[in-house]
Design an enzyme around this catalytic site. Structure first.
Site, PDB file in Angstrom:
ATOM      1  N   GLU A  69       8.410  60.698  -3.800  1.00 40.30           N
ATOM      2  CA  GLU A  69       7.932  62.347  -3.534  1.00 40.30           C
ATOM      3  C   GLU A  69       8.229  62.377  -1.961  1.00 40.30           C
ATOM      4  O   GLU A  69       7.861  61.563  -1.013  1.00 40.30           O
ATOM      5  CB  GLU A  69       6.516  62.787  -3.655  1.00 40.30           C
ATOM      6  N   GLU A  94       6.464  61.251   4.340  1.00 38.43           N
ATOM      7  CA  GLU A  94       5.999  62.439   4.775  1.00 38.43           C
ATOM      8  C   GLU A  94       6.208  62.215   6.470  1.00 38.43           C
ATOM      9  O   GLU A  94       5.877  60.842   7.037  1.00 38.43           O
ATOM     10  CB  GLU A  94       4.603  62.894   4.724  1.00 38.43           C
ATOM     11  N   ASP A 144      10.851  72.966   3.579  1.00 37.58           N
ATOM     12  CA  ASP A 144      11.080  74.023   4.511  1.00 37.58           C
ATOM     13  C   ASP A 144      12.175  74.978   3.845  1.00 37.58           C
ATOM     14  O   ASP A 144      13.425  74.461   3.769  1.00 37.58           O
ATOM     15  CB  ASP A 144      11.463  73.596   5.892  1.00 37.58           C
ATOM     16  N   LYS A 148      16.140  81.957   7.464  1.00 42.10           N
ATOM     17  CA  LYS A 148      17.251  82.622   8.120  1.00 42.10           C
ATOM     18  C   LYS A 148      18.649  82.213   7.998  1.00 42.10           C
ATOM     19  O   LYS A 148      19.020  81.118   7.757  1.00 42.10           O
ATOM     20  CB  LYS A 148      16.823  82.706   9.781  1.00 42.10           C
ATOM     21  N   THR A 217      -1.384  73.471  -6.249  1.00 45.51           N
ATOM     22  CA  THR A 217      -1.896  73.219  -4.981  1.00 45.51           C
ATOM     23  C   THR A 217      -2.785  74.549  -4.781  1.00 45.51           C
ATOM     24  O   THR A 217      -2.711  75.466  -5.123  1.00 45.51           O
ATOM     25  CB  THR A 217      -0.899  72.970  -3.944  1.00 45.51           C
ATOM     26  N   LYS A 218      -3.486  74.261  -3.599  1.00 48.52           N
ATOM     27  CA  LYS A 218      -4.167  75.273  -3.115  1.00 48.52           C
ATOM     28  C   LYS A 218      -3.365  76.546  -2.393  1.00 48.52           C
ATOM     29  O   LYS A 218      -3.542  77.621  -2.564  1.00 48.52           O
ATOM     30  CB  LYS A 218      -5.354  74.680  -1.835  1.00 48.52           C
ATOM     31  N   PHE A 219      -2.230  75.902  -1.640  1.00 44.53           N
ATOM     32  CA  PHE A 219      -1.355  76.998  -1.432  1.00 44.53           C
ATOM     33  C   PHE A 219      -0.727  77.843  -2.482  1.00 44.53           C
ATOM     34  O   PHE A 219      -0.641  78.799  -2.185  1.00 44.53           O
ATOM     35  CB  PHE A 219      -0.399  76.061  -0.584  1.00 44.53           C
TER      36      PHE A 219
END
Length: 239
Positions: A69, A94, A144, A148, A217-219
């Site tokens: 991951e 990460e 991410d 833009k 996920t909570k998000f």
């Protein structure tokens, strides 16, 4: 543990230009618990970057399918997946130290033994440390989006990156992506569909329903309450 993290930039045709930072190092301050987890559990579950291939069987102390991951955030869903799938090995990457510390703490609390973590640029780890034809799955959840237009080239999902992932997957292995930005989902779909050797697992040749293997996920739950969409893409290596 923390290295100078860099990621390649690509032009509009997906050709690498030069090495730049493609994300903001939002390190923040480590909580006492995160720092304690790094101090105590990194020697057990942490993997230092080294410019040579990993022996994955030796790393986990057994032969089992490996799931990689990229960008696990605070690690909650990664720990849940490792806990729910003890027959598999999980390696998480990460770049933010607080997330690594939080993941280590959660893994120890859950008594998870089939998880290892790294704190380094995922592209460099794939290039230098992951053997070809070695992974059952690569997961990239909510990267991410660089929404833009002038920043779109910084998105990690580009043709060279997807081809790199394909080399690391076993035949039949899957690259699973998820994003809550529809424009990025469309970009991912275009990139992945252009590469010979991948097959879209979607019956409609676009997106798949969220598989049960990817925890909510909570998000994501918050986004659902607000009416936000999430798009999952799963592409299998067939060549």
């Amino acid at each position: 543990m923390i290295n100078d993290v860099i990621t390649p930039e690509f032009d509009e045709n997906g050709r690498p230009l030069r090495r730049i930072r493609s994300f903001v190092r939002r390190q923040g301050r480590l909580t006492k618990g995160q720092q304690l987890a790094l101090d105590q559990y990194w020697p057990e579950m942490g993997v230092e970057f080294q410019p040579e291939p990993l022996d994955l069987t030796h790393l986990f102390g057994r032969e089992a399918p490996v799931v990689l991951e990229i960008g696990f955030g605070m690690g909650a869903s990664l720990v849940t997946m490792a806990q729910n799938n003890p027959q598999q090995n999980f390696l998480g990457i990460e770049v933010h130290a607080p997330g690594v510390g939080a993941c280590l703490a959660s893994a120890k609390e859950a008594e998870v033994e089939n998880l290892r973590v790294m704190c380094h640029d995922a592209v460099e780890v794939l290039e230098k440390m992951i053997p070809d034809n070695s992974l059952r799955m690569v997961q990239l959840f909510f990267p991410d989006p660089w929404h833009k237009a002038r920043h779109n080239k910084r998105r990690i999902v580009q043709v060279p990156f997807a081809e790199l992932v394909m080399r690391k997957l076993k035949l039949g292995g899957v690259f699973h992506m998820a994003t809550d930005w529809e424009a990025y989902a469309e970009h991912m779909l275009e990139v992945m569909s252009s590469i010979d050797g991948y097959q879209n697992q979607s019956e409609t040749q676009n997106y798949v329903p969220r598989p049960e293997t990817r925890p909510l996920t909570k998000f994501e739950q918050r986004g659902q309450r607000l009416g936000h969409g999430v798009w999952d893409l799963m592409f299998e290596r067939i060549k």
